[in-house]
Write an enzyme that holds these catalytic residues in place. Structure first.
Site, PDB file in Angstrom:
ATOM      1  N   ARG A  47      37.139  51.310  26.675  1.00  0.00           N
ATOM      2  CA  ARG A  47      37.219  52.184  27.876  1.00  0.00           C
ATOM      3  C   ARG A  47      37.056  53.918  28.788  1.00  0.00           C
ATOM      4  O   ARG A  47      37.887  54.116  27.725  1.00  0.00           O
ATOM      5  CB  ARG A  47      38.349  51.150  28.405  1.00  0.00           C
ATOM      6  N   VAL A  48      37.385  53.664  30.033  1.00  0.00           N
ATOM      7  CA  VAL A  48      37.333  55.062  30.258  1.00  0.00           C
ATOM      8  C   VAL A  48      38.263  56.050  30.178  1.00  0.00           C
ATOM      9  O   VAL A  48      38.090  57.019  29.736  1.00  0.00           O
ATOM     10  CB  VAL A  48      36.589  54.743  31.822  1.00  0.00           C
ATOM     11  N   VAL A  49      39.505  55.129  30.374  1.00  0.00           N
ATOM     12  CA  VAL A  49      40.909  55.975  30.676  1.00  0.00           C
ATOM     13  C   VAL A  49      40.965  56.846  28.920  1.00  0.00           C
ATOM     14  O   VAL A  49      41.130  57.654  28.391  1.00  0.00           O
ATOM     15  CB  VAL A  49      42.380  55.486  31.192  1.00  0.00           C
ATOM     16  N   SER A  50      40.797  55.223  27.720  1.00  0.00           N
ATOM     17  CA  SER A  50      41.359  56.110  26.516  1.00  0.00           C
ATOM     18  C   SER A  50      40.379  56.494  25.992  1.00  0.00           C
ATOM     19  O   SER A  50      40.720  57.930  25.355  1.00  0.00           O
ATOM     20  CB  SER A  50      41.459  54.258  25.863  1.00  0.00           C
ATOM     21  N   ASN A  89      41.674  48.279  36.887  1.00  0.00           N
ATOM     22  CA  ASN A  89      41.567  48.381  35.487  1.00  0.00           C
ATOM     23  C   ASN A  89      42.958  48.907  35.529  1.00  0.00           C
ATOM     24  O   ASN A  89      43.586  49.898  36.880  1.00  0.00           O
ATOM     25  CB  ASN A  89      40.910  50.163  36.303  1.00  0.00           C
ATOM     26  N   GLU A  94      31.442  35.688  34.636  1.00  0.00           N
ATOM     27  CA  GLU A  94      30.964  34.544  34.735  1.00  0.00           C
ATOM     28  C   GLU A  94      32.123  33.366  34.212  1.00  0.00           C
ATOM     29  O   GLU A  94      31.981  32.336  34.578  1.00  0.00           O
ATOM     30  CB  GLU A  94      29.735  34.058  34.689  1.00  0.00           C
ATOM     31  N   TYR A 126      32.300  37.767  30.514  1.00  0.00           N
ATOM     32  CA  TYR A 126      32.929  37.903  30.604  1.00  0.00           C
ATOM     33  C   TYR A 126      32.999  38.079  32.762  1.00  0.00           C
ATOM     34  O   TYR A 126      34.492  36.776  32.821  1.00  0.00           O
ATOM     35  CB  TYR A 126      33.633  39.798  30.939  1.00  0.00           C
ATOM     36  N   ARG A 145      27.150  41.561  30.777  1.00  0.00           N
ATOM     37  CA  ARG A 145      28.796  41.405  31.383  1.00  0.00           C
ATOM     38  C   ARG A 145      28.550  39.571  31.814  1.00  0.00           C
ATOM     39  O   ARG A 145      30.084  39.272  32.174  1.00  0.00           O
ATOM     40  CB  ARG A 145      28.814  41.794  32.697  1.00  0.00           C
ATOM     41  N   GLN A 173      30.658  56.485  39.552  1.00  0.00           N
ATOM     42  CA  GLN A 173      30.580  55.554  40.319  1.00  0.00           C
ATOM     43  C   GLN A 173      31.981  55.572  40.301  1.00  0.00           C
ATOM     44  O   GLN A 173      33.131  56.566  39.715  1.00  0.00           O
ATOM     45  CB  GLN A 173      30.621  54.342  39.263  1.00  0.00           C
TER      46      GLN A 173
HETATM   47  P1  NAD Z   1      43.168  43.514  25.359  1.00  0.00           P
HETATM   48  O1  NAD Z   1      41.958  43.202  24.490  1.00  0.00           O
HETATM   49  O2  NAD Z   1      44.111  44.645  24.712  1.00  0.00           O
HETATM   50  O3  NAD Z   1      43.675  42.165  25.206  1.00  0.00           O
HETATM   51  C1  NAD Z   1      43.512  41.243  24.891  1.00  0.00           C
HETATM   52  C2  NAD Z   1      44.265  40.093  23.492  1.00  0.00           C
HETATM   53  O4  NAD Z   1      43.362  39.167  23.616  1.00  0.00           O
HETATM   54  C3  NAD Z   1      44.010  40.738  22.478  1.00  0.00           C
HETATM   55  O5  NAD Z   1      45.011  41.000  21.523  1.00  0.00           O
HETATM   56  C4  NAD Z   1      42.749  39.903  21.659  1.00  0.00           C
HETATM   57  O6  NAD Z   1      43.204  39.890  19.865  1.00  0.00           O
HETATM   58  C5  NAD Z   1      43.041  38.783  22.266  1.00  0.00           C
HETATM   59  N1  NAD Z   1      42.627  37.513  22.126  1.00  0.00           N
HETATM   60  C6  NAD Z   1      41.271  38.247  22.627  1.00  0.00           C
HETATM   61  N2  NAD Z   1      40.566  36.408  22.538  1.00  0.00           N
HETATM   62  C7  NAD Z   1      41.514  35.584  22.030  1.00  0.00           C
HETATM   63  C8  NAD Z   1      41.226  34.279  20.981  1.00  0.00           C
HETATM   64  N3  NAD Z   1      40.294  33.600  21.368  1.00  0.00           N
HETATM   65  N4  NAD Z   1      42.111  33.402  21.407  1.00  0.00           N
HETATM   66  C9  NAD Z   1      43.742  34.631  21.404  1.00  0.00           C
HETATM   67  N5  NAD Z   1      43.923  35.595  21.465  1.00  0.00           N
HETATM   68  C10 NAD Z   1      42.199  36.363  21.882  1.00  0.00           C
HETATM   69  O7  NAD Z   1      42.348  43.735  25.963  1.00  0.00           O
HETATM   70  P2  NAD Z   1      43.874  43.796  27.527  1.00  0.00           P
HETATM   71  O8  NAD Z   1      43.540  45.139  28.454  1.00  0.00           O
HETATM   72  O9  NAD Z   1      45.479  43.811  27.881  1.00  0.00           O
HETATM   73  O10 NAD Z   1      43.355  42.459  28.851  1.00  0.00           O
HETATM   74  C11 NAD Z   1      44.795  41.389  28.630  1.00  0.00           C
HETATM   75  C12 NAD Z   1      44.326  40.498  29.704  1.00  0.00           C
HETATM   76  O11 NAD Z   1      43.838  41.403  30.997  1.00  0.00           O
HETATM   77  C13 NAD Z   1      42.882  40.529  29.742  1.00  0.00           C
HETATM   78  O12 NAD Z   1      42.677  38.470  29.271  1.00  0.00           O
HETATM   79  C14 NAD Z   1      41.278  40.952  30.658  1.00  0.00           C
HETATM   80  O13 NAD Z   1      40.842  40.575  30.449  1.00  0.00           O
HETATM   81  C15 NAD Z   1      43.016  40.834  31.546  1.00  0.00           C
HETATM   82  N6  NAD Z   1      42.337  42.097  32.675  1.00  0.00           N
HETATM   83  C16 NAD Z   1      42.408  43.298  32.462  1.00  0.00           C
HETATM   84  C17 NAD Z   1      42.503  44.466  32.747  1.00  0.00           C
HETATM   85  C18 NAD Z   1      42.326  45.831  32.457  1.00  0.00           C
HETATM   86  O14 NAD Z   1      42.013  46.818  33.091  1.00  0.00           O
HETATM   87  N7  NAD Z   1      43.008  45.785  31.414  1.00  0.00           N
HETATM   88  C19 NAD Z   1      41.798  44.297  34.094  1.00  0.00           C
HETATM   89  C20 NAD Z   1      41.537  42.503  34.313  1.00  0.00           C
HETATM   90  C21 NAD Z   1      41.301  42.107  33.824  1.00  0.00           C
HETATM   91  N1  UDP Z   2      32.332  55.004  31.451  1.00  0.00           N
HETATM   92  C1  UDP Z   2      31.987  56.153  30.952  1.00  0.00           C
HETATM   93  N2  UDP Z   2      32.548  56.631  30.114  1.00  0.00           N
HETATM   94  C2  UDP Z   2      33.522  56.274  28.848  1.00  0.00           C
HETATM   95  C3  UDP Z   2      33.573  54.587  29.020  1.00  0.00           C
HETATM   96  C4  UDP Z   2      33.137  54.367  30.853  1.00  0.00           C
HETATM   97  O1  UDP Z   2      31.518  56.528  31.853  1.00  0.00           O
HETATM   98  O2  UDP Z   2      33.424  56.931  27.974  1.00  0.00           O
HETATM   99  C5  UDP Z   2      32.098  54.075  32.880  1.00  0.00           C
HETATM  100  C6  UDP Z   2      32.177  53.118  33.313  1.00  0.00           C
HETATM  101  O3  UDP Z   2      30.405  52.558  32.781  1.00  0.00           O
HETATM  102  C7  UDP Z   2      32.293  52.224  34.211  1.00  0.00           C
HETATM  103  C8  UDP Z   2      33.884  53.136  34.214  1.00  0.00           C
HETATM  104  O4  UDP Z   2      34.076  54.074  33.293  1.00  0.00           O
HETATM  105  O5  UDP Z   2      31.388  52.935  35.148  1.00  0.00           O
HETATM  106  C9  UDP Z   2      34.881  52.116  33.983  1.00  0.00           C
HETATM  107  O6  UDP Z   2      34.456  51.910  32.408  1.00  0.00           O
HETATM  108  P1  UDP Z   2      35.546  50.668  31.849  1.00  0.00           P
HETATM  109  O7  UDP Z   2      34.581  50.329  29.904  1.00  0.00           O
HETATM  110  O8  UDP Z   2      36.800  51.540  31.270  1.00  0.00           O
HETATM  111  O9  UDP Z   2      36.033  49.162  32.612  1.00  0.00           O
HETATM  112  P2  UDP Z   2      34.766  48.125  33.823  1.00  0.00           P
HETATM  113  O10 UDP Z   2      33.378  48.911  34.087  1.00  0.00           O
HETATM  114  O11 UDP Z   2      35.074  47.603  33.126  1.00  0.00           O
HETATM  115  O12 UDP Z   2      35.597  48.656  35.088  1.00  0.00           O
END
Ligand code: NAD
Ligand code: UDP
Length: 314
Positions: free
Chosen positions: A185-188, A173, A146, A144, A141, A208
């Site tokens: 990801r887990v919800v989708s 999340n 670090e 991402y 991990r 967890q």
């Molecule tokens: P996502 O993967 O749907 O969106 C990320 C977008 O960045 C994508 O459209 C992807 O094509 C684009 N991208 C990736 N690398 C790129 C690059 N090198 N140059 C240009 N575009 C690039 O994810 P998301 O859930 O919409 O997350 C958006 C941001 O929020 C991310 O930075 C993510 O780390 C941060 N974030 C999201 C969550 C979450 O739960 N959804 C939680 C913590 C942080």
């Molecule tokens: N997870 C799970 N089943 C899945 C996808 C994820 O049990 O099909 C778990 C995963 O191991 C983690 C939590 O759900 O403990 C959240 O995972 P997600 O990938 O959504 O986000 P993150 O781990 O980055 O918080």
């Protein structure tokens, strides 16, 4: 008209942000390399004269006029950010520096979408911004976790060295419509599995926890953070309603009326055992707290996936 640049604007959260900014009457430049983002997330904006899409990888420098910059470019799902870990690390270092250089050249305010992953597998619970985290720097991990920590470092160094006007939010999340069904990801995953009647895949024993924030609430918080003077952050944005992953699986099965069975897989390495934001700072500094509870947000998200999956069957 104020010009906002949204890097990562074709992704899940970024596309909602583009919607909000255009609704507010801003001119929006969406920059994305479509690595995990999809054109269908923004196609409804394509005909709008105040919206422009540029296919570009932020690891390469960009020269464009903008008054404010939101940097969301980075794959967010463990499945995708681990697929090409070096690219993920580059996006969070070279890419972030390119965005900061752009902000500097334009004298623009810039917001970084950081993450609860900077806390790693937290020993302190819930997590306040002062907590410095428990991250494995050599694990799967780390590209991402670090990477996002280094991105925060770069933001604060540009702020100290050049006076760059920065905002750092740590997103917990977040879920909602426009998550990619294949995102991992887990919800989708759980919703798609439940609707299709496939087995629900739990990693580990499901004990967890995570705390899930509905996307509309997050966008409110992002907008407040960008428009608030006198604060750099970092500020946590998330919903403190914490749930065990096993209970989330049961809830989604029940809400979809699914007959899916739960099956168990090994827990991935370094998977955090618990996560819940302290949102005291967001409330104190921005007057922000989430308004959509998990049941309401899941109902909307299930509705979205029902429509998407029906359409793909046709
Ligand atoms: P996502 O993967 O749907 O969106 C990320 C977008 O960045 C994508 O459209 C992807 O094509 C684009 N991208 C990736 N690398 C790129 C690059 N090198 N140059 C240009 N575009 C690039 O994810 P998301 O859930 O919409 O997350 C958006 C941001 O929020 C991310 O930075 C993510 O780390 C941060 N974030 C999201 C969550 C979450 O739960 N959804 C939680 C913590 C942080
Ligand atoms: N997870 C799970 N089943 C899945 C996808 C994820 O049990 O099909 C778990 C995963 O191991 C983690 C939590 O759900 O403990 C959240 O995972 P997600 O990938 O959504 O986000 P993150 O781990 O980055 O918080």
């Amino acid at each position: 008209m104020k010009r906002a640049l949204v890097a990562g604007g074709a992704g899940f959260i970024g596309s909602h942000l583009c919607d909000r900014l255009t609704e507010e009457g801003m001119s929006v430049i969406c920059v994305d390399n479509l690595y995990t983002g999809r054109k269908e997330n923004i196609e409804h904006l394509m005909g709008d004269p105040s919206f422009r899409f540029i296919e570009h990888d932020i690891r390469k420098p960009l020269s464009i006029d903008a008054d404010c910059i939101y940097n969301l470019a980075c794959p967010a799902s463990p499945k995708h950010y681990q697929k090409d870990p070096i690219m993920t690390a580059q996006t969070n270092t070279l890419g972030v520096m390119n965005m900061l250089e752009l902000a500097k050249a334009n004298d623009a305010r810039i917001l970084q979408a950081s993450t609860s992953e900077v806390y790693g597998d937290p020993v302190k619970h819930p997590q306040p911004e002062e907590y410095r985290g428990n991250v494995n720097p050599t694990g799967i991990r780390a590209c991402y976790d670090e990477g996002k920590r280094m991105a925060e470092t770069l933001f604060f160094d540009y702020h100290r060295e050049y006076g760059t006007d920065i905002r750092v939010i740590r997103i917990f999340n977040t879920y909602g419509p426009r998550m990619n069904p294949e995102d991992g990801r887990v919800v989708s995953n759980f919703i798609v599995q439940a609707i299709k009647g496939d087995d629900i895949t739990i990693y580990g024993d499901g004990s967890q926890t995570r705390s899930f924030c509905y996307v509309d609430d997050l966008i409110d918080g992002m907008r407040m953070m960008m428009d608030t003077d006198g604060t750099t952050g970092p500020v946590n944005l998330g919903n403190p309603e914490e749930i065990r992953i096993l209970d989330l699986a049961k809830k989604i099965t029940e809400m979809t009326g699914s007959t899916s069975e739960i099956i168990y897989f090994p827990l991935p390495c370094d998977d955090p055992s618990k996560r819940r934001p302290s949102i005291y700072k967001a409330w104190e500094q921005l007057g922000w707290k989430p308004a959509v509870d998990l049941d309401e947000g899941l109902k909307k998200t299930i509705g979205y996936f029902n429509t998407v999956l029906k359409r793909s069957e046709l």
